[in-house]
Design a protein around this motif. Sequence first.
Motif, PDB file in Angstrom:
ATOM      1  N   LEU A  94     -17.979 -16.486  25.973  1.00 27.44           N
ATOM      2  CA  LEU A  94     -18.093 -17.848  25.447  1.00 27.44           C
ATOM      3  C   LEU A  94     -16.722 -18.461  25.222  1.00 27.44           C
ATOM      4  CD1 LEU A  94     -21.027 -17.309  22.931  1.00 27.44           C
ATOM      5  CD2 LEU A  94     -21.113 -18.547  25.092  1.00 27.44           C
ATOM      6  N   TYR A  95     -15.753 -17.663  24.830  1.00 27.30           N
ATOM      7  CA  TYR A  95     -14.375 -18.162  24.712  1.00 27.30           C
ATOM      8  C   TYR A  95     -13.822 -18.558  26.066  1.00 27.30           C
ATOM      9  CZ  TYR A  95      -9.269 -17.720  24.492  1.00 27.30           C
ATOM     10  OH  TYR A  95      -7.916 -17.922  24.644  1.00 27.30           O
ATOM     11  N   ASP A  96     -14.052 -17.719  27.082  1.00 33.12           N
ATOM     12  CA  ASP A  96     -13.553 -18.022  28.419  1.00 33.12           C
ATOM     13  C   ASP A  96     -14.151 -19.318  28.964  1.00 33.12           C
ATOM     14  OD1 ASP A  96     -12.036 -15.733  28.389  1.00 33.12           O
ATOM     15  OD2 ASP A  96     -13.502 -14.514  29.468  1.00 33.12           O
ATOM     16  N   GLN A  97     -15.371 -19.628  28.565  1.00 33.26           N
ATOM     17  CA  GLN A  97     -16.026 -20.846  29.041  1.00 33.26           C
ATOM     18  C   GLN A  97     -15.727 -22.065  28.171  1.00 33.26           C
ATOM     19  OE1 GLN A  97     -20.243 -20.235  30.291  1.00 33.26           O
ATOM     20  NE2 GLN A  97     -19.861 -18.083  29.828  1.00 33.26           N
ATOM     21  N   GLY A  98     -14.971 -21.865  27.093  1.00 36.19           N
ATOM     22  CA  GLY A  98     -14.561 -22.996  26.268  1.00 36.19           C
ATOM     23  C   GLY A  98     -15.553 -23.405  25.206  1.00 36.19           C
ATOM     24  N   TYR A  99     -16.464 -22.489  24.807  1.00 32.66           N
ATOM     25  CA  TYR A  99     -17.473 -22.830  23.806  1.00 32.66           C
ATOM     26  C   TYR A  99     -17.160 -22.272  22.423  1.00 32.66           C
ATOM     27  CZ  TYR A  99     -20.249 -24.040  27.929  1.00 32.66           C
ATOM     28  OH  TYR A  99     -20.692 -24.591  29.102  1.00 32.66           O
ATOM     29  N   LEU A 100     -16.333 -21.232  22.333  1.00 33.98           N
ATOM     30  CA  LEU A 100     -15.951 -20.645  21.057  1.00 33.98           C
ATOM     31  C   LEU A 100     -14.436 -20.518  20.993  1.00 33.98           C
ATOM     32  CD1 LEU A 100     -18.433 -17.686  20.349  1.00 33.98           C
ATOM     33  CD2 LEU A 100     -18.525 -20.020  19.478  1.00 33.98           C
ATOM     34  N   SER A 101     -13.918 -20.461  19.775  1.00 35.65           N
ATOM     35  CA  SER A 101     -12.493 -20.190  19.596  1.00 35.65           C
ATOM     36  C   SER A 101     -12.223 -18.717  19.866  1.00 35.65           C
ATOM     37  CB  SER A 101     -12.054 -20.578  18.186  1.00 35.65           C
ATOM     38  OG  SER A 101     -12.748 -19.811  17.220  1.00 35.65           O
ATOM     39  N   TYR A 102     -10.958 -18.357  19.836  1.00 36.04           N
ATOM     40  CA  TYR A 102     -10.538 -16.988  20.161  1.00 36.04           C
ATOM     41  C   TYR A 102     -11.293 -15.977  19.306  1.00 36.04           C
ATOM     42  CZ  TYR A 102      -7.435 -12.998  20.881  1.00 36.04           C
ATOM     43  OH  TYR A 102      -6.929 -11.760  21.187  1.00 36.04           O
ATOM     44  N   PRO A 103     -11.965 -14.981  19.935  1.00 35.04           N
ATOM     45  CA  PRO A 103     -12.872 -14.115  19.173  1.00 35.04           C
ATOM     46  C   PRO A 103     -12.255 -12.879  18.546  1.00 35.04           C
ATOM     47  CG  PRO A 103     -13.157 -13.708  21.519  1.00 35.04           C
ATOM     48  CD  PRO A 103     -12.127 -14.795  21.390  1.00 35.04           C
ATOM     49  N   ARG A 104     -11.104 -12.402  19.022  1.00 33.78           N
ATOM     50  CA  ARG A 104     -10.568 -11.145  18.486  1.00 33.78           C
ATOM     51  C   ARG A 104      -9.694 -11.444  17.270  1.00 33.78           C
ATOM     52  NH1 ARG A 104     -10.511  -9.980  24.055  1.00 33.78           N
ATOM     53  NH2 ARG A 104      -8.328 -10.519  24.330  1.00 33.78           N
ATOM     54  N   THR A 105     -10.330 -11.839  16.199  1.00 31.62           N
ATOM     55  CA  THR A 105      -9.629 -12.263  14.998  1.00 31.62           C
ATOM     56  C   THR A 105     -10.113 -11.475  13.792  1.00 31.62           C
ATOM     57  OG1 THR A 105      -9.263 -14.140  13.493  1.00 31.62           O
ATOM     58  CG2 THR A 105     -11.324 -14.111  14.729  1.00 31.62           C
ATOM     59  N   GLU A 106      -9.226 -11.307  12.827  1.00 37.07           N
ATOM     60  CA  GLU A 106      -9.576 -10.625  11.590  1.00 37.07           C
ATOM     61  C   GLU A 106      -9.805 -11.607  10.452  1.00 37.07           C
ATOM     62  OE1 GLU A 106      -7.416  -7.147  10.568  1.00 37.07           O
ATOM     63  OE2 GLU A 106      -6.574  -6.908  12.553  1.00 37.07           O
ATOM     64  N   SER A 107      -9.628 -12.881  10.694  1.00 34.37           N
ATOM     65  CA  SER A 107      -9.700 -13.885   9.638  1.00 34.37           C
ATOM     66  C   SER A 107     -11.097 -14.480   9.533  1.00 34.37           C
ATOM     67  CB  SER A 107      -8.680 -14.994   9.896  1.00 34.37           C
ATOM     68  OG  SER A 107      -8.786 -16.013   8.908  1.00 34.37           O
ATOM     69  N   GLU A 108     -11.462 -14.869   8.324  1.00 35.11           N
ATOM     70  CA  GLU A 108     -12.713 -15.578   8.066  1.00 35.11           C
ATOM     71  C   GLU A 108     -12.453 -16.996   7.564  1.00 35.11           C
ATOM     72  OE1 GLU A 108     -15.358 -11.678   6.738  1.00 35.11           O
ATOM     73  OE2 GLU A 108     -14.355 -12.876   5.206  1.00 35.11           O
ATOM     74  N   HIS A 109     -11.248 -17.493   7.788  1.00 31.07           N
ATOM     75  CA  HIS A 109     -10.857 -18.809   7.286  1.00 31.07           C
ATOM     76  C   HIS A 109     -10.308 -19.678   8.412  1.00 31.07           C
ATOM     77  CE1 HIS A 109     -10.775 -16.240   3.669  1.00 31.07           C
ATOM     78  NE2 HIS A 109     -11.081 -17.342   3.010  1.00 31.07           N
ATOM     79  N   LEU A 110     -10.203 -20.977   8.124  1.00 30.24           N
ATOM     80  CA  LEU A 110      -9.630 -21.951   9.042  1.00 30.24           C
ATOM     81  C   LEU A 110      -8.376 -22.555   8.417  1.00 30.24           C
ATOM     82  CD1 LEU A 110     -12.872 -23.822  10.164  1.00 30.24           C
ATOM     83  CD2 LEU A 110     -11.505 -22.257  11.547  1.00 30.24           C
ATOM     84  N   PRO A 111      -7.438 -23.019   9.224  1.00 29.24           N
ATOM     85  CA  PRO A 111      -6.252 -23.677   8.659  1.00 29.24           C
ATOM     86  C   PRO A 111      -6.594 -25.059   8.115  1.00 29.24           C
ATOM     87  CG  PRO A 111      -6.184 -23.730  11.054  1.00 29.24           C
ATOM     88  CD  PRO A 111      -7.363 -22.887  10.690  1.00 29.24           C
ATOM     89  N   ASP A 112      -5.878 -25.462   7.089  1.00 28.67           N
ATOM     90  CA  ASP A 112      -6.112 -26.776   6.480  1.00 28.67           C
ATOM     91  C   ASP A 112      -6.047 -27.902   7.507  1.00 28.67           C
ATOM     92  OD1 ASP A 112      -6.592 -25.967   3.879  1.00 28.67           O
ATOM     93  OD2 ASP A 112      -4.468 -25.910   3.361  1.00 28.67           O
ATOM     94  N   GLY A 113      -5.163 -27.733   8.489  1.00 28.79           N
ATOM     95  CA  GLY A 113      -4.955 -28.810   9.456  1.00 28.79           C
ATOM     96  C   GLY A 113      -6.156 -29.090  10.343  1.00 28.79           C
ATOM     97  N   GLN A 114      -7.133 -28.191  10.374  1.00 22.50           N
ATOM     98  CA  GLN A 114      -8.301 -28.403  11.227  1.00 22.50           C
ATOM     99  C   GLN A 114      -9.492 -28.995  10.478  1.00 22.50           C
ATOM    100  OE1 GLN A 114      -9.446 -25.152  13.744  1.00 22.50           O
ATOM    101  NE2 GLN A 114      -7.379 -24.733  14.425  1.00 22.50           N
ATOM    102  N   ALA A 115      -9.286 -29.354   9.210  1.00 27.23           N
ATOM    103  CA  ALA A 115     -10.405 -29.921   8.452  1.00 27.23           C
ATOM    104  C   ALA A 115     -10.904 -31.221   9.078  1.00 27.23           C
ATOM    105  CB  ALA A 115      -9.976 -30.164   7.003  1.00 27.23           C
TER     106      ALA A 115
END
Length: 896
Positions: free
Chosen positions: A410-431
């Motif tokens: 799904l990431y390769d097709q542009g439907y999800l963000s990068y999946p191999r992550t350890e974070s459960e949060h988003l940066p403030d700048g993407q609000a």
Amino acid sequence: MGADWFVTGIPARGRSIAATAGDPPFRRTRIADFTAHVASQPIKTWLSARAIRGLAASDADHSGISRDAFRRVVYGAIACDATLEQTSNELPSAAGAFAVSDMSSPSSGRTLFFFEKPSAMRQLQRFFRSPNTVCVAAEGHLLSAEEPGTIRPEWKPWRFDALPIKLATIPVGYGTNRSGQSHAPKIAAIRQALSGVERVIIATDPGREGSMIAWEVLEHLGWRGRVDRLKLGALDEVSIRRAFAALAQEPGSGERDYAAYLEALCRQYEDYHLGLNGTRAISLRLRPPAFREPWRFGGVQTPTLAILADLEDRIRAFVPQDFFKVALHLETQSGAALTLWHAPRERIFDAAVAETIRTAAAAWSGPLAVEHKDVRRSPPRLFSKDTLARRCAKRFGWDPQHTAGLAQELYDQGYLSYPRTESEHLPDGQAGDAAAIITAIATVLTDLRTVIPAGVPPQIRRGVKGHYVKDPGEHHAIVPLRKVPERGRLSADQFRLWDLVAKAFLAAHLPDGIDARTSVTAEVGTPLGAKPFSVTGSVIRAPGWRAVYGGEAELEADTVPGKARREGEATAARLPPVNDREGASAAGAEVATATTEPPRRITRGELPVVMGRLIDQVDDPTVKRALENPVNPNEPKGLGTAATRDTILPKLLKSRYITLATGKDPAIAVTEVGLAFMTAVRRVFPTYGDPVGRALFEAELAEIGRAATRAEAVDRANAFRERTRARLDELIAAIANSPVISLDPSLIPPGPADDRPPTPAMVSFAVSLAERRGMKLPRGCKSSIRVCRAFLDAHAGPRAPQEDGLGRARDRTIPSAAMVRYAHSLAEQRGIPCPPEAETDFDACRGFLDAHAPQTQRGSETGSTGTAKARGPAGRGKRRGRAAPASRPAAPRRRA
């Protein structure tokens, strides 16, 4: 800057964002303001050559900042906007813009974009075309670590006196794809593509492993030119634009990325040496004779097994114990009936104490305390790779590797963000992206439109307890993008995964749920002091975000894996109307008996979460503090990385250290083999049997990737490799004089090859041995090679030690599975029995192959199978699972 650079020209279609370049206020704009302005423009904004020249000139004349710094922003804007227009070949592309290293004069050089996979390359090629750009795509790791026997022939046999095997650098050769084809042509094509290139932009997946895929090839080919890093957190248009804008403002991105590559290289260096030396040494000296497979040793898998083994010991040592709760049945003045419970946190294990409380409660009367309050229920956190794997295992029964594969697709097709992550949060700048993403989600999940408040902006929760933080880590949580899928274009599992992530994102931006909670309490005086009795009931006042899920039960708080379930408070589905201070009297009281439960086993889907959140498995406050991560409090220290944790369980299964139960998300149990192996490890080298110590060690390893400069990263990497070689000396010295571990052969779990029948020679040997000793053959001895082998091991007696060519006693090694299979195949073809010693002795098996294999195959068969395969940590199949080629050209040495 001159118009020559834009010799192709840009047609003046519509109003350019730079059309006001002649206005004094815009001429004096700051770079940060200009970048923000560019990022806010529509995708198809046009920049004219005249406007760009005006901006460059105005920068030099009025703004007081450097021309080069300003040009980086201008060309970042071109990369962000002009390159997203696919329909016109007249546009200068993103790659074309970035191909100019000295923008003060025309350049004939080219820029090479290095992608991890062809699918990602195609995603970006939809947005730009340029004659000054060349794109290449790898296929995972193109290079593979060489086997020791290809480096030195004396390292091919498993001999303890040859250990430790230590290398300054790991020799590499061409890897293979899933079809077994060599990557040599692909590397040759990359070599040719680099000809005439002035700049390389690494556009592989974000993270250490993605960096390594590109850097290892560039170093192998001797590239010494400029390198930059394009970090694509997602492959939709907006994310691509932001990535190019960030690249324009980070002239040193390649230097910092090289430090990440060195960290990955050092991880591989340690895995290679630990797997190579630890597996051989423990297998040769400590492994029970009844277990014939290698005892595989690894820097991450061994501490992970230690977690499971400690839990297994606690479960086996657990003794169930009865405890008691007291129920008080009441009648109120208004005639209502209800039951209150005395169930303290400190359980009552003494029946006499429970009876004393029951007697006092049976005679109680008095007022009830009633409390009404609203309880807010905030939405759950967003998904990391590990928590997504846990949820999918619990809901769909998927193993973590299947979930990771779907998320990557799904990431390769542009439907999800990068999946191999350890974070459960988003940066403030993407609000600010939330509203657009929710609108896009609603076009697919149309039944959820009614739960989205009309005209109300998304709710943004900030802080550690919310969803938006200042620094979410190297990669933010997995979220959907503006680009949404059509149901028919995804497989059923792909859509189920996207639906799960999309609903989690939507829930995170909806209001809290509100429950109306009522608590009824009575205080009963007893000879042991006052004892509280209570019951609670809740009704939903406002569903809030829960409307996304309806009544799905799995949204309850996840319990900590490996811990016993906590005793919940007494609840009632429905409480009668009771007023505060209303009188009541006992209608009866009784003692209920319950039994303590052992710790819950960790399940297949929970294991990656346990590895990443080791802090939840320890109770000592001092150890908990040591596992905290001061660099990023949201990601405590753990075992392995998000990209590799789901590869550990298959390795443990292959080694027969663990077994899986049945069910949707099966529980993990440690076998006797696994417990014996951990006993051996902790006897000779306790450090590698300590999960907490390993987590702290990996945190130290991560400092290589945080180096500020390339030189600093190189120094840290060199020091780490030196410490690794010193640890190898300690490991081999500790194993040298340790005794063999005892293990009952009947407790060895069956392996994949244990279901086949024994050879006729093994059966004949077993029958004659039983007759000589007056014994009865065990059941299954003639039908199961495992049973027959165990019988022979127990009663045939030890073998005489073998000698090498110099007359020295050496370690007896077992043949590889491939050698045994080939020996059986030859015996069947020629109608002769396969000697039983060919199953257990390398030299006997090789002698049989030499005697009976065709001349044209003999060299290749013995050469390719002469080493027992224990290269789990050595190869980099951890991301792609490739088979090693039969032969490779001379191996170049990898620099670090």
